[in-house]
Design a protein around this motif. Structure first.
Motif, PDB file in Angstrom:
ATOM      1  N   SER A 128      35.497  50.335  48.736  1.00 12.94           N
ATOM      2  CA  SER A 128      36.100  49.330  47.872  1.00 12.94           C
ATOM      3  C   SER A 128      35.956  49.781  46.417  1.00 12.94           C
ATOM      4  CB  SER A 128      35.407  47.984  48.083  1.00 12.94           C
ATOM      5  OG  SER A 128      36.077  46.968  47.371  1.00 12.94           O
ATOM      6  N   ASN A 129      36.314  48.908  45.480  1.00  8.00           N
ATOM      7  CA  ASN A 129      36.221  49.222  44.064  1.00  8.00           C
ATOM      8  C   ASN A 129      34.815  48.988  43.529  1.00  8.00           C
ATOM      9  OD1 ASN A 129      38.915  49.889  43.944  1.00  8.00           O
ATOM     10  ND2 ASN A 129      39.554  47.877  43.210  1.00  8.00           N
ATOM     11  N   THR A 130      34.568  49.507  42.334  1.00 12.56           N
ATOM     12  CA  THR A 130      33.316  49.278  41.631  1.00 12.56           C
ATOM     13  C   THR A 130      33.558  48.164  40.616  1.00 12.56           C
ATOM     14  OG1 THR A 130      32.657  51.585  41.882  1.00 12.56           O
ATOM     15  CG2 THR A 130      31.561  50.326  40.154  1.00 12.56           C
ATOM     16  N   VAL A 131      32.662  47.178  40.600  1.00 14.40           N
ATOM     17  CA  VAL A 131      32.778  46.057  39.683  1.00 14.40           C
ATOM     18  C   VAL A 131      31.645  46.150  38.658  1.00 14.40           C
ATOM     19  CG1 VAL A 131      32.794  43.544  39.461  1.00 14.40           C
ATOM     20  CG2 VAL A 131      33.791  44.620  41.495  1.00 14.40           C
ATOM     21  N   PHE A 132      32.003  46.060  37.372  1.00 13.86           N
ATOM     22  CA  PHE A 132      31.039  46.079  36.277  1.00 13.86           C
ATOM     23  C   PHE A 132      30.896  44.667  35.736  1.00 13.86           C
ATOM     24  CE2 PHE A 132      32.394  50.373  36.674  1.00 13.86           C
ATOM     25  CZ  PHE A 132      31.297  51.140  36.303  1.00 13.86           C
ATOM     26  N   LYS A 143      20.546  40.159  20.976  1.00 19.57           N
ATOM     27  CA  LYS A 143      19.850  39.918  22.241  1.00 19.57           C
ATOM     28  C   LYS A 143      20.063  41.105  23.171  1.00 19.57           C
ATOM     29  CE  LYS A 143      20.379  34.908  22.253  1.00 19.57           C
ATOM     30  NZ  LYS A 143      20.899  33.753  22.981  1.00 19.57           N
ATOM     31  N   ASP A 144      19.098  41.286  24.068  1.00 21.43           N
ATOM     32  CA  ASP A 144      19.271  42.269  25.127  1.00 21.43           C
ATOM     33  C   ASP A 144      20.277  41.743  26.141  1.00 21.43           C
ATOM     34  OD1 ASP A 144      17.479  44.160  24.162  1.00 21.43           O
ATOM     35  OD2 ASP A 144      15.785  43.277  25.228  1.00 21.43           O
ATOM     36  N   GLU A 145      21.073  42.651  26.689  1.00 26.62           N
ATOM     37  CA  GLU A 145      21.999  42.324  27.760  1.00 26.62           C
ATOM     38  C   GLU A 145      21.793  43.315  28.898  1.00 26.62           C
ATOM     39  OE1 GLU A 145      25.799  40.709  25.187  1.00 26.62           O
ATOM     40  OE2 GLU A 145      25.902  42.703  26.050  1.00 26.62           O
ATOM     41  N   ILE A 146      22.154  42.897  30.079  1.00 19.40           N
ATOM     42  CA  ILE A 146      22.136  43.795  31.231  1.00 19.40           C
ATOM     43  C   ILE A 146      23.579  44.058  31.628  1.00 19.40           C
ATOM     44  CG2 ILE A 146      21.489  44.077  33.655  1.00 19.40           C
ATOM     45  CD1 ILE A 146      19.143  42.137  33.065  1.00 19.40           C
ATOM     46  N   ILE A 147      23.930  45.321  31.703  1.00 21.70           N
ATOM     47  CA  ILE A 147      25.228  45.729  32.233  1.00 21.70           C
ATOM     48  C   ILE A 147      24.931  46.348  33.587  1.00 21.70           C
ATOM     49  CG2 ILE A 147      27.257  47.202  31.927  1.00 21.70           C
ATOM     50  CD1 ILE A 147      27.067  45.195  29.685  1.00 21.70           C
ATOM     51  N   TYR A 148      25.594  45.901  34.619  1.00 25.51           N
ATOM     52  CA  TYR A 148      25.359  46.512  35.925  1.00 25.51           C
ATOM     53  C   TYR A 148      26.666  46.706  36.675  1.00 25.51           C
ATOM     54  CZ  TYR A 148      25.712  41.957  38.294  1.00 25.51           C
ATOM     55  OH  TYR A 148      26.143  40.761  38.801  1.00 25.51           O
ATOM     56  N   ALA A 149      26.623  47.645  37.583  1.00 22.04           N
ATOM     57  CA  ALA A 149      27.789  47.965  38.397  1.00 22.04           C
ATOM     58  C   ALA A 149      27.387  47.890  39.853  1.00 22.04           C
ATOM     59  CB  ALA A 149      28.299  49.365  38.073  1.00 22.04           C
ATOM     60  N   SER A 150      28.289  47.400  40.671  1.00 21.09           N
ATOM     61  CA  SER A 150      28.050  47.400  42.111  1.00 21.09           C
ATOM     62  C   SER A 150      29.311  47.897  42.803  1.00 21.09           C
ATOM     63  CB  SER A 150      27.670  46.004  42.614  1.00 21.09           C
ATOM     64  OG  SER A 150      28.670  45.070  42.304  1.00 21.09           O
ATOM     65  N   LEU A 170      18.782  35.294  30.689  1.00 21.06           N
ATOM     66  CA  LEU A 170      18.191  34.932  31.973  1.00 21.06           C
ATOM     67  C   LEU A 170      18.788  33.627  32.471  1.00 21.06           C
ATOM     68  CD1 LEU A 170      14.427  35.786  31.441  1.00 21.06           C
ATOM     69  CD2 LEU A 170      16.087  36.981  32.865  1.00 21.06           C
ATOM     70  N   GLY A 171      19.170  33.620  33.717  1.00 21.25           N
ATOM     71  CA  GLY A 171      19.726  32.427  34.320  1.00 21.25           C
ATOM     72  C   GLY A 171      21.217  32.231  34.084  1.00 21.25           C
ATOM     73  N   SER A 172      21.828  33.082  33.259  1.00 24.90           N
ATOM     74  CA  SER A 172      23.262  32.913  33.001  1.00 24.90           C
ATOM     75  C   SER A 172      24.081  33.509  34.147  1.00 24.90           C
ATOM     76  CB  SER A 172      23.663  33.573  31.679  1.00 24.90           C
ATOM     77  OG  SER A 172      23.537  34.974  31.755  1.00 24.90           O
ATOM     78  N   THR A 173      25.294  33.045  34.275  1.00 25.21           N
ATOM     79  CA  THR A 173      26.203  33.563  35.284  1.00 25.21           C
ATOM     80  C   THR A 173      26.724  34.928  34.840  1.00 25.21           C
ATOM     81  OG1 THR A 173      26.873  31.321  35.843  1.00 25.21           O
ATOM     82  CG2 THR A 173      28.354  33.102  36.537  1.00 25.21           C
ATOM     83  N   PRO A 174      26.672  35.924  35.719  1.00 23.74           N
ATOM     84  CA  PRO A 174      27.191  37.246  35.342  1.00 23.74           C
ATOM     85  C   PRO A 174      28.675  37.179  34.981  1.00 23.74           C
ATOM     86  CG  PRO A 174      25.896  37.391  37.352  1.00 23.74           C
ATOM     87  CD  PRO A 174      26.080  35.923  37.056  1.00 23.74           C
ATOM     88  N   GLU A 175      29.037  37.848  33.915  1.00 22.69           N
ATOM     89  CA  GLU A 175      30.425  37.912  33.450  1.00 22.69           C
ATOM     90  C   GLU A 175      31.047  39.211  33.953  1.00 22.69           C
ATOM     91  OE1 GLU A 175      32.600  38.953  29.198  1.00 22.69           O
ATOM     92  OE2 GLU A 175      30.473  38.467  29.237  1.00 22.69           O
ATOM     93  N   LYS A 176      32.175  39.098  34.636  1.00 21.84           N
ATOM     94  CA  LYS A 176      32.862  40.287  35.108  1.00 21.84           C
ATOM     95  C   LYS A 176      33.543  40.969  33.919  1.00 21.84           C
ATOM     96  CE  LYS A 176      36.408  41.933  38.296  1.00 21.84           C
ATOM     97  NZ  LYS A 176      37.364  41.546  39.338  1.00 21.84           N
ATOM     98  N   LEU A 177      33.208  42.240  33.705  1.00 23.93           N
ATOM     99  CA  LEU A 177      33.833  43.011  32.639  1.00 23.93           C
ATOM    100  C   LEU A 177      35.122  43.667  33.124  1.00 23.93           C
ATOM    101  CD1 LEU A 177      30.682  44.728  31.100  1.00 23.93           C
ATOM    102  CD2 LEU A 177      31.996  42.827  30.146  1.00 23.93           C
ATOM    103  N   PHE A 178      35.013  44.421  34.241  1.00 25.12           N
ATOM    104  CA  PHE A 178      36.196  45.070  34.796  1.00 25.12           C
ATOM    105  C   PHE A 178      35.892  45.599  36.186  1.00 25.12           C
ATOM    106  CE2 PHE A 178      33.950  48.337  32.400  1.00 25.12           C
ATOM    107  CZ  PHE A 178      33.969  49.443  33.227  1.00 25.12           C
TER     108      PHE A 178
END
Length: 163
Positions: A31-35, A19-26, A41-49
């Motif tokens: 402050s720190n950067t969260v990935f 499946k396609d996934e979206i990896i995003y950083a903000s 679609l519709g799933s809760t974003p999973e914090k990677l690091f």
């Protein structure tokens, strides 16, 4: 501005889940950067690091046996490419342009060369008009002017068509 958020994302195909996934950083200013990863679609974003990374100009995803997230620096902060594992461990960093260059770095992942491994495409956001390709150790394997790439080099043009 305190509390201002900016971010970047990249879509990649997960070969395990097919499946396609979206990896995003903000990043929130000062402050720190969260990935994070979104797996459907519709799933809760999973914090990677989360890392103390103040300069976020672009991100890319490399899938070459071990998955990596690649970050390019933003305009005004220098020339830096940083490579992280999906757990946030910094694997490598390198400067693709002169240390004094402050025009920002755009990054993308691409399979390049006969060995079929993913490499990092680097261009500038402002200033130097070149396209460079690096392996994950920071070794440059290609350096071409954008004019050359766009006008005559079909191999490189095919490689970077989605960049």
């Amino acid at each position: 501005i305190e509390g201002q958020t900016k971010g970047f994302g990249v879509v990649h195909y997960n070969v395990e889940t097919k499946k396609d996934e979206i990896i995003y950083a903000s990043v929130v200013v000062n402050s720190n950067t969260v990935f994070r990863r979104i797996t459907s679609l519709g799933s809760t974003p999973e914090k990677l690091f989360e890392v103390a990374l103040k300069s976020l100009g672009s991100i890319a995803y490399l899938n070459g046996g071990e998955d990596h997230i690649v970050v390019g620096s933003e305009i005004g902060t220098g020339s830096l490419v940083t490579i992280f594992s999906l757990t946030g461990e910094q694997k490598n960093s390198f400067s693709p342009y002169d240390l004094g260059f402050r025009g920002g770095v755009s990054v993308s992942g691409v399979v390049y060369g006969e060995e079929g491994r993913e490499h990092i495409i680097v261009t500038t956001k402002r200033g130097v008009e070149s396209l460079r390709i690096f392996d994950s150790t920071g070794k440059m394997v290609l350096d071409k002017s954008l004019d050359t790439v766009l006008s005559s080099d079909k191999t490189v043009l095919t490689t970077v068509a989605s960049f």
